[in-house]
Enzyme design. Structure first.
Site, PDB file in Angstrom:
ATOM      1  N   HIS A 254       3.730  -1.041   3.793  1.00 41.45           N
ATOM      2  CA  HIS A 254       3.131   0.262   3.521  1.00 41.45           C
ATOM      3  C   HIS A 254       4.265   1.248   3.264  1.00 41.45           C
ATOM      4  O   HIS A 254       5.142   1.430   4.109  1.00 41.45           O
ATOM      5  CB  HIS A 254       2.298   0.721   4.726  1.00 41.45           C
ATOM      6  CG  HIS A 254       1.530   1.988   4.492  1.00 41.45           C
ATOM      7  ND1 HIS A 254       0.417   2.064   3.685  1.00 41.45           N
ATOM      8  CD2 HIS A 254       1.714   3.246   4.979  1.00 41.45           C
ATOM      9  CE1 HIS A 254      -0.050   3.300   3.679  1.00 41.45           C
ATOM     10  NE2 HIS A 254       0.723   4.039   4.450  1.00 41.45           N
TER      11      HIS A 254
ATOM     12  N   SER B  39       0.870  -1.179   0.000  1.00 35.46           N
ATOM     13  CA  SER B  39       0.000   0.000   0.000  1.00 35.46           C
ATOM     14  C   SER B  39       0.901   1.219   0.000  1.00 35.46           C
ATOM     15  O   SER B  39       2.069   1.142   0.398  1.00 35.46           O
ATOM     16  CB  SER B  39      -0.940  -0.009   1.211  1.00 35.46           C
ATOM     17  OG  SER B  39      -0.217  -0.141   2.422  1.00 35.46           O
TER      18      SER B  39
ATOM     19  N   ASP C  19      -2.128  15.308  15.428  1.00 32.99           N
ATOM     20  CA  ASP C  19      -1.168  16.086  16.219  1.00 32.99           C
ATOM     21  C   ASP C  19      -1.891  17.190  16.979  1.00 32.99           C
ATOM     22  O   ASP C  19      -2.820  17.815  16.456  1.00 32.99           O
ATOM     23  CB  ASP C  19      -0.106  16.705  15.309  1.00 32.99           C
ATOM     24  CG  ASP C  19       0.727  15.651  14.605  1.00 32.99           C
ATOM     25  OD1 ASP C  19       0.917  14.565  15.189  1.00 32.99           O
ATOM     26  OD2 ASP C  19       1.176  15.910  13.471  1.00 32.99           O
TER      27      ASP C  19
ATOM     28  N   ARG D  85      -6.413  -1.052  22.561  1.00 32.12           N
ATOM     29  CA  ARG D  85      -7.732  -0.409  22.611  1.00 32.12           C
ATOM     30  C   ARG D  85      -8.242  -0.121  21.197  1.00 32.12           C
ATOM     31  O   ARG D  85      -9.421  -0.296  20.905  1.00 32.12           O
ATOM     32  CB  ARG D  85      -7.664   0.902  23.398  1.00 32.12           C
ATOM     33  CG  ARG D  85      -7.529   0.759  24.900  1.00 32.12           C
ATOM     34  CD  ARG D  85      -7.860   2.069  25.591  1.00 32.12           C
ATOM     35  NE  ARG D  85      -7.450   2.064  26.991  1.00 32.12           N
ATOM     36  CZ  ARG D  85      -6.360   2.633  27.457  1.00 32.12           C
ATOM     37  NH1 ARG D  85      -5.537   3.280  26.625  1.00 32.12           N
ATOM     38  NH2 ARG D  85      -6.054   2.577  28.740  1.00 32.12           N
TER      39      ARG D  85
ATOM     40  N   ALA E  60      -7.521   7.953  19.330  1.00 35.59           N
ATOM     41  CA  ALA E  60      -7.817   7.249  18.085  1.00 35.59           C
ATOM     42  C   ALA E  60      -8.790   6.097  18.304  1.00 35.59           C
ATOM     43  O   ALA E  60      -9.608   5.796  17.439  1.00 35.59           O
ATOM     44  CB  ALA E  60      -6.519   6.742  17.452  1.00 35.59           C
TER      45      ALA E  60
ATOM     46  N   PHE F 127      12.267  14.612  10.329  1.00 41.00           N
ATOM     47  CA  PHE F 127      11.138  13.712  10.561  1.00 41.00           C
ATOM     48  C   PHE F 127      11.375  12.863  11.807  1.00 41.00           C
ATOM     49  O   PHE F 127      10.486  12.695  12.650  1.00 41.00           O
ATOM     50  CB  PHE F 127      10.945  12.771   9.360  1.00 41.00           C
ATOM     51  CG  PHE F 127      10.363  13.420   8.143  1.00 41.00           C
ATOM     52  CD1 PHE F 127       9.751  14.660   8.208  1.00 41.00           C
ATOM     53  CD2 PHE F 127      10.414  12.777   6.911  1.00 41.00           C
ATOM     54  CE1 PHE F 127       9.213  15.255   7.079  1.00 41.00           C
ATOM     55  CE2 PHE F 127       9.874  13.360   5.773  1.00 41.00           C
ATOM     56  CZ  PHE F 127       9.279  14.602   5.856  1.00 41.00           C
TER      57      PHE F 127
ATOM     58  N   TYR G 150       3.559   2.194  16.867  1.00 40.33           N
ATOM     59  CA  TYR G 150       4.839   2.874  17.070  1.00 40.33           C
ATOM     60  C   TYR G 150       5.862   1.921  17.683  1.00 40.33           C
ATOM     61  O   TYR G 150       5.940   1.787  18.916  1.00 40.33           O
ATOM     62  CB  TYR G 150       4.642   4.103  17.965  1.00 40.33           C
ATOM     63  CG  TYR G 150       3.670   5.090  17.377  1.00 40.33           C
ATOM     64  CD1 TYR G 150       4.107   6.100  16.521  1.00 40.33           C
ATOM     65  CD2 TYR G 150       2.296   4.973  17.611  1.00 40.33           C
ATOM     66  CE1 TYR G 150       3.209   6.982  15.949  1.00 40.33           C
ATOM     67  CE2 TYR G 150       1.390   5.848  17.043  1.00 40.33           C
ATOM     68  CZ  TYR G 150       1.855   6.855  16.212  1.00 40.33           C
ATOM     69  OH  TYR G 150       0.956   7.721  15.630  1.00 40.33           O
TER      70      TYR G 150
ATOM     71  N   ALA H  57      -4.781  19.385  10.090  1.00 39.37           N
ATOM     72  CA  ALA H  57      -5.769  19.938  11.009  1.00 39.37           C
ATOM     73  C   ALA H  57      -6.431  21.200  10.460  1.00 39.37           C
ATOM     74  O   ALA H  57      -7.504  21.577  10.901  1.00 39.37           O
ATOM     75  CB  ALA H  57      -5.104  20.244  12.352  1.00 39.37           C
TER      76      ALA H  57
ATOM     77  N   GLU I  90       1.317   5.610   0.642  1.00 39.36           N
ATOM     78  CA  GLU I  90       0.808   6.847   1.229  1.00 39.36           C
ATOM     79  C   GLU I  90       1.265   8.040   0.410  1.00 39.36           C
ATOM     80  O   GLU I  90       2.429   8.138   0.019  1.00 39.36           O
ATOM     81  CB  GLU I  90       1.306   7.004   2.666  1.00 39.36           C
ATOM     82  CG  GLU I  90       0.810   8.308   3.323  1.00 39.36           C
ATOM     83  CD  GLU I  90       1.347   8.492   4.722  1.00 39.36           C
ATOM     84  OE1 GLU I  90       0.915   7.745   5.612  1.00 39.36           O
ATOM     85  OE2 GLU I  90       2.210   9.383   4.921  1.00 39.36           O
TER      86      GLU I  90
ATOM     87  N   GLN J  28      16.311  15.884   5.594  1.00 38.91           N
ATOM     88  CA  GLN J  28      14.872  15.894   5.847  1.00 38.91           C
ATOM     89  C   GLN J  28      14.492  14.743   6.764  1.00 38.91           C
ATOM     90  O   GLN J  28      13.655  14.894   7.662  1.00 38.91           O
ATOM     91  CB  GLN J  28      14.121  15.781   4.528  1.00 38.91           C
ATOM     92  CG  GLN J  28      12.604  15.873   4.649  1.00 38.91           C
ATOM     93  CD  GLN J  28      11.913  15.701   3.313  1.00 38.91           C
ATOM     94  OE1 GLN J  28      12.170  14.736   2.596  1.00 38.91           O
ATOM     95  NE2 GLN J  28      11.058  16.648   2.959  1.00 38.91           N
TER      96      GLN J  28
END
Length: 298
Positions: free
Chosen positions: A273, A26, A120, A171, A132, A223, A152, A62, A28, A219
């Site tokens: 991914h 997949s 975030d 959860r 989430a 990140f 994570y 956001a 992104e 970069q």
């Protein structure tokens, strides 16, 4: 030593050959902020879509302008390609009524896969009261979505510790998540230990490794600082003295990512991914190495 290395490589390649046709990928993408970036995005989508990815996701910001760009990209993918489009959705900046309405709009337009994230926390905001897992439950209350969530291996930056982070992932899965996609990483043992801990905790969904093909090491360091990802010393060494040598950086980045997916495939990973950063070249090369070829149209 040379013979041992050749034998090791032979075993890795043999393992990949055995998995041909049995690996899912997949991709992104992120929504464009300019007409030039829009052209780059669609060039990337057109380059990678023949590889028949399981889905393609589009990140989400956001701010309302970024949200609109995400929705526009998702709608265009849905309308102009045969790809499964999976929008990112966050709850940090919207109430439940807004989220339910948006979920209904997606479902009614044929979009049934969502990447559910807390989002975030903007500067100046109080600590969140919703997470989430709440978004996953909300989506499940609207329709039978296919839901991906984040995981994570090196612990979320806001988590108290690794155990609480694992409990939070559980959860999300118990609320109805279909799979977890990891933050990018470079230490394969870190991912494998995390996968084992998930299994021991009763988390039975696929833990899909997130792969970031590196083309810009400076970069990457930014990140990694934001996302709590460690950069091994060997990676620093690989990219040393290459700031002004983009061609060599491409070759080094491709080689690192290809080695990672080879080892992970040997360890039984069947789903990958890729964080494409809207640049398809390295991702395409990695998929080619995995044995994934463009699908011919009858």
């Amino acid at each position: 030593m040379a013979f041992h290395h050749a034998q090791h490589s032979s075993l890795l390649n043999q393992n990949l050959a055995e998995h041909n046709g049995d690996i899912n990928v997949s991709f992104e993408f992120f929504p464009p902020a300019s007409s030039e970036m829009e052209q780059m995005l669609w060039k990337s989508i057109l380059r990678l879509s023949p590889l028949d990815p399981k889905f393609v996701s589009v990140t989400y910001g956001a701010l309302s302008g970024v949200r609109d760009r995400t929705h526009n990209v998702i709608e265009r993918i849905q309308n102009e390609t045969s790809l499964v489009a999976a929008p990112h959705l966050t709850l940090i900046d919207a109430d439940d009524c807004e989220l339910k309405e948006l979920a209904k709009q997606y479902w009614n337009s044929g979009i049934d896969h969502i990447v559910a994230l807390r989002g975030d926390i903007p500067e100046g905001y109080d600590n969140p009261q919703r997470y989430a897992s709440d978004l996953v439950a909300l989506l499940r209350s609207v329709a039978d979505f296919d839901i991906s969530v984040a995981a994570y291996p090196e612990v979320h930056p806001d988590a108290l510790n690794a155990q609480s982070d694992l409990v939070n992932l559980k959860r999300k899965v118990e609320a109805g998540a279909s799979r977890a996609i990891t933050q990018f990483f470079f230490d394969i043992e870190t991912y494998l230990r995390f996968r084992d801990r998930c299994a021991a905790a009763g988390i039975e969904v696929e833990i899909v490794p997130g792969i970031l093909p590196v083309t810009n090491f400076q970069q990457l360091k930014k990140f990694a600082g934001i996302t709590n990802v460690s950069i091994p010393d060997w990676l620093h060494h690989q990219f040393s003295d290459l700031d002004n040598d983009p061609e060599t950086r491409q070759l080094v980045g491709a080689n690192i990512a290809i080695d990672m997916v080879k080892v992970l495939a040997r360890e039984g990973v069947k789903d990958f991914h890729f964080y494409t950063l809207n640049r398809p070249e390295l991702t395409y090369a990695i998929c080619h190495t995995l044995g994934i070829r463009p699908q011919k149209v009858a």
